[in-house]
Design a protein around this motif. Sequence first.
Motif, PDB file in Angstrom:
ATOM      1  N   LEU A 160      -4.909  14.720  12.074  1.00 56.36           N
ATOM      2  CA  LEU A 160      -5.570  13.497  12.527  1.00 56.36           C
ATOM      3  C   LEU A 160      -4.698  12.722  13.505  1.00 56.36           C
ATOM      4  N   ASP A 161      -5.350  12.049  14.427  1.00 58.40           N
ATOM      5  CA  ASP A 161      -4.691  11.142  15.357  1.00 58.40           C
ATOM      6  C   ASP A 161      -4.947   9.730  14.858  1.00 58.40           C
ATOM      7  N   LEU A 162      -3.936   9.116  14.254  1.00 57.22           N
ATOM      8  CA  LEU A 162      -4.130   7.806  13.632  1.00 57.22           C
ATOM      9  C   LEU A 162      -4.134   6.665  14.636  1.00 57.22           C
ATOM     10  N   THR A 163      -4.178   6.970  15.918  1.00 56.59           N
ATOM     11  CA  THR A 163      -4.429   5.938  16.922  1.00 56.59           C
ATOM     12  C   THR A 163      -5.918   5.851  17.241  1.00 56.59           C
ATOM     13  N   ARG A 164      -6.699   6.784  16.689  1.00 53.27           N
ATOM     14  CA  ARG A 164      -8.150   6.808  16.897  1.00 53.27           C
ATOM     15  C   ARG A 164      -8.854   6.591  15.563  1.00 53.27           C
ATOM     16  N   PRO A 165     -10.080   6.030  15.583  1.00 57.99           N
ATOM     17  CA  PRO A 165     -10.785   5.709  14.337  1.00 57.99           C
ATOM     18  C   PRO A 165     -10.949   6.904  13.406  1.00 57.99           C
ATOM     19  N   ILE A 177      -9.385   5.093 -11.500  1.00 57.13           N
ATOM     20  CA  ILE A 177      -8.139   4.352 -11.325  1.00 57.13           C
ATOM     21  C   ILE A 177      -8.258   3.022 -12.068  1.00 57.13           C
ATOM     22  N   PRO A 178      -7.501   2.816 -13.147  1.00 53.58           N
ATOM     23  CA  PRO A 178      -7.613   1.570 -13.926  1.00 53.58           C
ATOM     24  C   PRO A 178      -7.041   0.382 -13.159  1.00 53.58           C
ATOM     25  N   ASP A 179      -7.381  -0.812 -13.616  1.00 56.21           N
ATOM     26  CA  ASP A 179      -6.927  -2.029 -12.948  1.00 56.21           C
ATOM     27  C   ASP A 179      -5.412  -2.102 -12.860  1.00 56.21           C
ATOM     28  N   GLU A 180      -4.732  -1.644 -13.905  1.00 60.14           N
ATOM     29  CA  GLU A 180      -3.269  -1.753 -13.913  1.00 60.14           C
ATOM     30  C   GLU A 180      -2.607  -0.865 -12.864  1.00 60.14           C
ATOM     31  N   ALA A 181      -3.351   0.091 -12.310  1.00 58.67           N
ATOM     32  CA  ALA A 181      -2.809   0.949 -11.249  1.00 58.67           C
ATOM     33  C   ALA A 181      -3.074   0.364  -9.859  1.00 58.67           C
ATOM     34  N   ASP A 182      -3.646  -0.841  -9.802  1.00 58.96           N
ATOM     35  CA  ASP A 182      -3.876  -1.577  -8.560  1.00 58.96           C
ATOM     36  C   ASP A 182      -4.772  -0.823  -7.579  1.00 58.96           C
ATOM     37  N   PRO A 183      -6.020  -0.556  -7.957  1.00 61.07           N
ATOM     38  CA  PRO A 183      -6.912   0.187  -7.053  1.00 61.07           C
ATOM     39  C   PRO A 183      -7.142  -0.521  -5.721  1.00 61.07           C
ATOM     40  N   TYR A 184      -7.203  -1.855  -5.742  1.00 65.39           N
ATOM     41  CA  TYR A 184      -7.445  -2.580  -4.489  1.00 65.39           C
ATOM     42  C   TYR A 184      -6.233  -2.487  -3.567  1.00 65.39           C
ATOM     43  N   GLY A 185      -5.056  -2.497  -4.131  1.00 69.18           N
ATOM     44  CA  GLY A 185      -3.855  -2.332  -3.331  1.00 69.18           C
ATOM     45  C   GLY A 185      -3.787  -0.949  -2.709  1.00 69.18           C
ATOM     46  N   ILE A 186      -4.226   0.070  -3.459  1.00 70.06           N
ATOM     47  CA  ILE A 186      -4.239   1.434  -2.936  1.00 70.06           C
ATOM     48  C   ILE A 186      -5.182   1.523  -1.739  1.00 70.06           C
ATOM     49  N   ALA A 187      -6.378   0.967  -1.904  1.00 68.32           N
ATOM     50  CA  ALA A 187      -7.353   1.000  -0.800  1.00 68.32           C
ATOM     51  C   ALA A 187      -6.809   0.266   0.416  1.00 68.32           C
ATOM     52  N   ALA A 188      -6.176  -0.880   0.184  1.00 70.33           N
ATOM     53  CA  ALA A 188      -5.649  -1.673   1.292  1.00 70.33           C
ATOM     54  C   ALA A 188      -4.548  -0.924   2.037  1.00 70.33           C
ATOM     55  N   ARG A 189      -3.686  -0.221   1.302  1.00 68.00           N
ATOM     56  CA  ARG A 189      -2.601   0.505   1.961  1.00 68.00           C
ATOM     57  C   ARG A 189      -3.140   1.645   2.823  1.00 68.00           C
ATOM     58  N   LEU A 190      -4.170   2.294   2.358  1.00 68.87           N
ATOM     59  CA  LEU A 190      -4.790   3.351   3.148  1.00 68.87           C
ATOM     60  C   LEU A 190      -5.429   2.775   4.414  1.00 68.87           C
ATOM     61  N   LEU A 191      -6.163   1.688   4.259  1.00 67.31           N
ATOM     62  CA  LEU A 191      -6.842   1.085   5.408  1.00 67.31           C
ATOM     63  C   LEU A 191      -5.857   0.502   6.405  1.00 67.31           C
ATOM     64  N   ASP A 192      -4.752  -0.033   5.912  1.00 67.65           N
ATOM     65  CA  ASP A 192      -3.744  -0.609   6.808  1.00 67.65           C
ATOM     66  C   ASP A 192      -3.192   0.432   7.775  1.00 67.65           C
ATOM     67  N   ALA A 193      -3.194   1.696   7.359  1.00 68.19           N
ATOM     68  CA  ALA A 193      -2.640   2.759   8.195  1.00 68.19           C
ATOM     69  C   ALA A 193      -3.630   3.246   9.247  1.00 68.19           C
ATOM     70  N   LEU A 194      -4.873   2.797   9.151  1.00 65.29           N
ATOM     71  CA  LEU A 194      -5.912   3.263  10.069  1.00 65.29           C
ATOM     72  C   LEU A 194      -6.193   2.216  11.137  1.00 65.29           C
ATOM     73  N   PRO A 195      -6.554   2.630  12.341  1.00 63.96           N
ATOM     74  CA  PRO A 195      -6.783   1.675  13.432  1.00 63.96           C
ATOM     75  C   PRO A 195      -8.122   0.962  13.327  1.00 63.96           C
ATOM     76  N   ALA A 196      -8.269  -0.086  14.106  1.00 64.61           N
ATOM     77  CA  ALA A 196      -9.553  -0.786  14.200  1.00 64.61           C
ATOM     78  C   ALA A 196     -10.632   0.206  14.630  1.00 64.61           C
ATOM     79  N   GLY A 197     -11.826   0.003  14.100  1.00 59.18           N
ATOM     80  CA  GLY A 197     -12.913   0.925  14.389  1.00 59.18           C
ATOM     81  C   GLY A 197     -13.060   2.025  13.367  1.00 59.18           C
ATOM     82  N   SER A 198     -12.108   2.087  12.419  1.00 60.15           N
ATOM     83  CA  SER A 198     -12.220   3.041  11.317  1.00 60.15           C
ATOM     84  C   SER A 198     -13.236   2.533  10.302  1.00 60.15           C
TER      85      SER A 198
END
Length: 286
Positions: free
Chosen positions: A166-171, A183-204
Amino acid sequence: MGEVQDRDDSGQWWNSVVEIDRAPIDLKTDQPHSARIYDYFLGGKDNFPADRAAAEQALIGFPTARTGARENRAFLRRVTRFLAAQRGITQFLDIGTGIPTSPNLHEIAQGIAADARIVYADNDPIVLAHARALLASTPQGRTAYIDADLREPEAILASTELRDTLDLTRPVGLSLIAVFHFIPDEADPYGIAARLLDALPAGSYLALSHATADFDPGAEELAATYRARGVSMTMRARPAVERFFAGLELVEPGVVAAQRWRPDDPTLGGVADAEVSGYGGLARKP
């Protein structure tokens, strides 16, 4: 693990997995696994007695689990087709892939855009054992597989397979289908999703589905059965599912019962929400 390309007798090119000095895979067949239980619900054959026993017990408490699994797969097909055909997305990261069930995400995406590139990630050894089936690709496109756990997003993002595919400069279309309820709450599912999305460019885009007991409280019995067999499962209400899309631009119709997200034939009544007991949604990263 290395990758080679071969042509079979039909002329089809395949990206193949080559195992290099890898220890034998322990499928842990005596322990139920969510991917293999799901495979059983879909009518697959890649499951074992422990998986079938857990699935049958779950069906006692929630008899429409098979319907929910089928509608969840249909949601995956529709959302992938929408992204490839209407939003021009040609790169996909699918985490929590599960056992191959045709048509797979890459078959749908490459059927629309032959040059589409797809990375699959899962932590079940039996999925790795089926990697050749997952890695079938068009000559113009590419597929890759990462043996990784959703709870370790940094490992997924840093993997050579992802960076080479993948080219992470493209959507990118990030597909998290029926995985976060494990994924239980104690494993921070929202934090996991946020970290994945943070690595992707706008338009993803984020495509996500999630089990819920909103439509039928009996769905909690399904979750209880999983937990009793050692598989973590957490049903979440609509506000909790919508939270995964915080800061994103939801695509109409928003977060809805999975079978109601842009159905192929909106004139049909379809199955009841209680039979599916799952939400689905798609949103764009601004």
